[in-house]
Design an enzyme around this catalytic site. Sequence first.
Site, PDB file in Angstrom:
ATOM      1  N   ASP A   1      79.294 -56.897  82.418  1.00 30.93           N
ATOM      2  CA  ASP A   1      79.126 -55.797  81.472  1.00 30.93           C
ATOM      3  C   ASP A   1      79.614 -56.231  80.086  1.00 30.93           C
ATOM      4  O   ASP A   1      80.803 -56.460  79.880  1.00 30.93           O
ATOM      5  CB  ASP A   1      79.930 -54.593  81.960  1.00 30.93           C
ATOM      6  CG  ASP A   1      79.619 -53.321  81.204  1.00 30.93           C
ATOM      7  OD1 ASP A   1      78.880 -53.397  80.191  1.00 30.93           O
ATOM      8  OD2 ASP A   1      80.119 -52.253  81.607  1.00 30.93           O
TER       9      ASP A   1
ATOM     10  N   HIS B   1      74.674 -45.362  86.221  1.00 33.87           N
ATOM     11  CA  HIS B   1      76.069 -45.496  85.805  1.00 33.87           C
ATOM     12  C   HIS B   1      76.862 -44.367  86.456  1.00 33.87           C
ATOM     13  O   HIS B   1      76.457 -43.215  86.426  1.00 33.87           O
ATOM     14  CB  HIS B   1      76.110 -45.376  84.280  1.00 33.87           C
ATOM     15  CG  HIS B   1      77.461 -45.425  83.669  1.00 33.87           C
ATOM     16  ND1 HIS B   1      78.111 -44.300  83.201  1.00 33.87           N
ATOM     17  CD2 HIS B   1      78.290 -46.466  83.409  1.00 33.87           C
ATOM     18  CE1 HIS B   1      79.270 -44.642  82.670  1.00 33.87           C
ATOM     19  NE2 HIS B   1      79.411 -45.948  82.778  1.00 33.87           N
TER      20      HIS B   1
ATOM     21  N   GLU C   1      73.662 -46.305  80.035  1.00 30.15           N
ATOM     22  CA  GLU C   1      74.695 -45.308  80.290  1.00 30.15           C
ATOM     23  C   GLU C   1      74.920 -44.388  79.099  1.00 30.15           C
ATOM     24  O   GLU C   1      75.459 -43.289  79.250  1.00 30.15           O
ATOM     25  CB  GLU C   1      76.007 -45.980  80.683  1.00 30.15           C
ATOM     26  CG  GLU C   1      76.695 -46.744  79.568  1.00 30.15           C
ATOM     27  CD  GLU C   1      77.926 -47.481  80.058  1.00 30.15           C
ATOM     28  OE1 GLU C   1      79.039 -47.075  79.670  1.00 30.15           O
ATOM     29  OE2 GLU C   1      77.774 -48.442  80.822  1.00 30.15           O
TER      30      GLU C   1
ATOM     31  N   HIS D   1      79.390 -54.224  77.613  1.00 25.97           N
ATOM     32  CA  HIS D   1      80.021 -52.968  77.215  1.00 25.97           C
ATOM     33  C   HIS D   1      79.827 -52.644  75.736  1.00 25.97           C
ATOM     34  O   HIS D   1      80.624 -51.927  75.130  1.00 25.97           O
ATOM     35  CB  HIS D   1      81.513 -53.001  77.540  1.00 25.97           C
ATOM     36  CG  HIS D   1      82.002 -51.714  78.154  1.00 25.97           C
ATOM     37  ND1 HIS D   1      82.223 -50.571  77.413  1.00 25.97           N
ATOM     38  CD2 HIS D   1      82.297 -51.386  79.433  1.00 25.97           C
ATOM     39  CE1 HIS D   1      82.637 -49.604  78.206  1.00 25.97           C
ATOM     40  NE2 HIS D   1      82.682 -50.068  79.438  1.00 25.97           N
TER      41      HIS D   1
ATOM     42  N   GLU E   1      74.836 -56.306  81.346  1.00 22.50           N
ATOM     43  CA  GLU E   1      74.768 -54.882  80.999  1.00 22.50           C
ATOM     44  C   GLU E   1      75.156 -54.618  79.546  1.00 22.50           C
ATOM     45  O   GLU E   1      76.114 -55.187  79.028  1.00 22.50           O
ATOM     46  CB  GLU E   1      75.698 -54.102  81.931  1.00 22.50           C
ATOM     47  CG  GLU E   1      75.709 -52.604  81.673  1.00 22.50           C
ATOM     48  CD  GLU E   1      76.528 -51.854  82.697  1.00 22.50           C
ATOM     49  OE1 GLU E   1      76.991 -50.737  82.354  1.00 22.50           O
ATOM     50  OE2 GLU E   1      76.712 -52.357  83.827  1.00 22.50           O
TER      51      GLU E   1
END
Length: 382
Positions: free
Chosen positions: A184, A285, A236, A186, A210
């Site tokens: 991720d 998510h 997400e 993020h 991700e």
Amino acid sequence: MTTIARVETFLVAPRWLFVRVETESGIVGWGEATCEGRSETVRTAVEQLSELLIGRDALRIEDHWQVMTKGSFYRGGPILASAVAGLDQALWDIAGKRYGAPVHQLLGGPVRDRIRVYGWVGGDEPSEVRDHIAARVESGLTAVKMNASGRMSPLASVAELDEVVARVAAAREVLGDHRDVAVDFHGRFTLANARRVAPLLEPFRPFFLEEPVVPENSHLIGEFVRSTTTPVSTGERLYNRQEFLPVLQAGIAVAQPDLSHAGGITEVRKIAALAETYDVQLAPHCPLGPIALAACLQVGFATPNYLIQEQSIGIHYNLGAEVLDYCVDQQPLTFVDGYVQRLTAPGLGIEIDEQAVRAADKRGHAWRSPMFRHPDGSYAEW
């Protein structure tokens, strides 16, 4: 019989917002409208939206969704979408209980009997990563997700890049060739950093990479997709089909809507259908509570292009309560050999411990997102 009589919200530890909808005949539906760090604001939005529901038939789910999302001049965004999501989940829960069937039966019936799950792992150093992943494997998981890094410089140093690679290498060492690790980003990486590090990770065969760019830079994600052979995921922080369309067109491989942010079961089913036309898999998510997880699983059991499900049992955010603490029976949401078996009870398939929820709401919570700054004092992306 299914006229909505009451809507309540509960702010419960560690950082969740539960929604309870009750009909005049006493059928109760539960939803989760958690918006991490902004749940108090969502709570107010739920109260306002409840004005549109009380006195109306709970079974008119699509109509309610249309009115809640389009019945005001100002639309969209995480607050409203999260409020709608929690109410929508509760209405589906009521419908399932009214008809005596799990929600996935109302969505067309099951296309699978179990769903693979993954868990988040922490650790700043490779040795810590190894230990955390080993514990996850011991618990029965066959897939994990890890952060690529903490804060990152706008143009990363060699040391920063090497740290990312070392941590993913440690994960692969523990997992071997028959388990998966998702990485991720993020939204903490600039596009330049993401493009530099992605080829360095390819030898370790990540399951997916991700959120390589922040959602407001979704117009750049196609450049990242073209820079790597690794599957790319995002979603997400996207809240409807319209926001997913550009990233689907850009070539992502995995869509990750959050059922507590993206309009609930009603909208995520539509996002899944749209994703299917782009040969994209769904992996919602869900670092949240038991109601959100159950809602995800109900969609997954009825959705052909469903890849895997995130779950947050044991995640570091869970201080003061764990995912299963609010369930009367924990068995439906436990996993065996890395999978959750098909939920068969009516509605969302779980029974919420209302007494525990009401007691937790009295204590409340005030969870806020962490803040990061670079060494020079400037704000770092979260």
